[in-house]
Design an enzyme around this catalytic site. Sequence first.
Site, PDB file in Angstrom:
ATOM      1  N   CYS A 231      -3.925   5.268   8.302  1.00 38.12           N
ATOM      2  CA  CYS A 231      -4.086   3.860   8.677  1.00 38.12           C
ATOM      3  C   CYS A 231      -5.128   3.681   9.764  1.00 38.12           C
ATOM      4  O   CYS A 231      -5.717   2.622   9.891  1.00 38.12           O
ATOM      5  CB  CYS A 231      -2.748   3.271   9.136  1.00 38.12           C
ATOM      6  SG  CYS A 231      -2.122   3.959  10.686  1.00 38.12           S
TER       7      CYS A 231
ATOM      8  N   CYS B  16       0.808  -1.221   0.000  1.00 37.01           N
ATOM      9  CA  CYS B  16       0.000   0.000   0.000  1.00 37.01           C
ATOM     10  C   CYS B  16       0.841   1.271   0.000  1.00 37.01           C
ATOM     11  O   CYS B  16       0.369   2.341   0.395  1.00 37.01           O
ATOM     12  CB  CYS B  16      -0.940  -0.001   1.204  1.00 37.01           C
ATOM     13  SG  CYS B  16      -2.094  -1.399   1.216  1.00 37.01           S
TER      14      CYS B  16
END
Length: 252
Positions: free
Chosen positions: A236, A213
């Site tokens: 996150c 990611c």
Amino acid sequence: MALDALKLDVDPDEAAEARARDLSARYANATAEQAIDAALNDIFPGEIALVSSFGAESAVLLKLVADIDRHVPVVFLDTGKLFGETLRYRDKLVDLFGLTDVRSIKPVPARLAEVDPDGGLWLRDNDTCCHIRKVEPLTFAMEGFSAWFTGRKRFQAETRSKLQLFEAEGTRIKVNPLAGWSSAEIKAFRAKHDLPAHPLVAEGFLSIGCMPCTDRVAEGEDERAGRWRGAAKTECGIHLGLVGRELDGSGI
């Protein structure tokens, strides 16, 4: 009696928010070193940890804290999806600064087996992937601490533009000593102290998280533009509350 009852009615989260506002005002003119020293020795003695990703700019805060107390607990979330370069960089900085209490926290194996048995959850649901690999492990790691240092800065992204020196995270307080630092100040500090760079920075990775990611950042983009490229996600979740509010908003 009435006073005691009044005290019992105070919401712990609201009390933390009020305390964070008071601390931010009190230390508004403090340097990063002064804020760190105060947090370690006066405000949260023995009750504060440093949460570090050992990413692109982590060396600055790690050095500042280690220069005051290299025995401070440092929490590192080893998600199982990190670049090998990050793990080696972590080990290099631990040795360089003489850190004595670095805690590499991993996801609970049973949770991975339950929710991400094939390791491909990041493709299907990156919010839940972050939740089980970062948010949940940090929740357990922070037990016993009333505060934690973060390395976030206002210039990194629009979601961080109003970042305060002290902020409430539930009943805990987050301390952001570098909130007001500019990119130029970060670079100057690194150069002055000859701090080693994360090896992936030279390849265009300016904000480094999990390998699947994380993407390179183009000139003119926010430093965090390469995180979750192509998704509506920019954080996150660990700075959205340790109760698991992993949806987009404001991270490490």
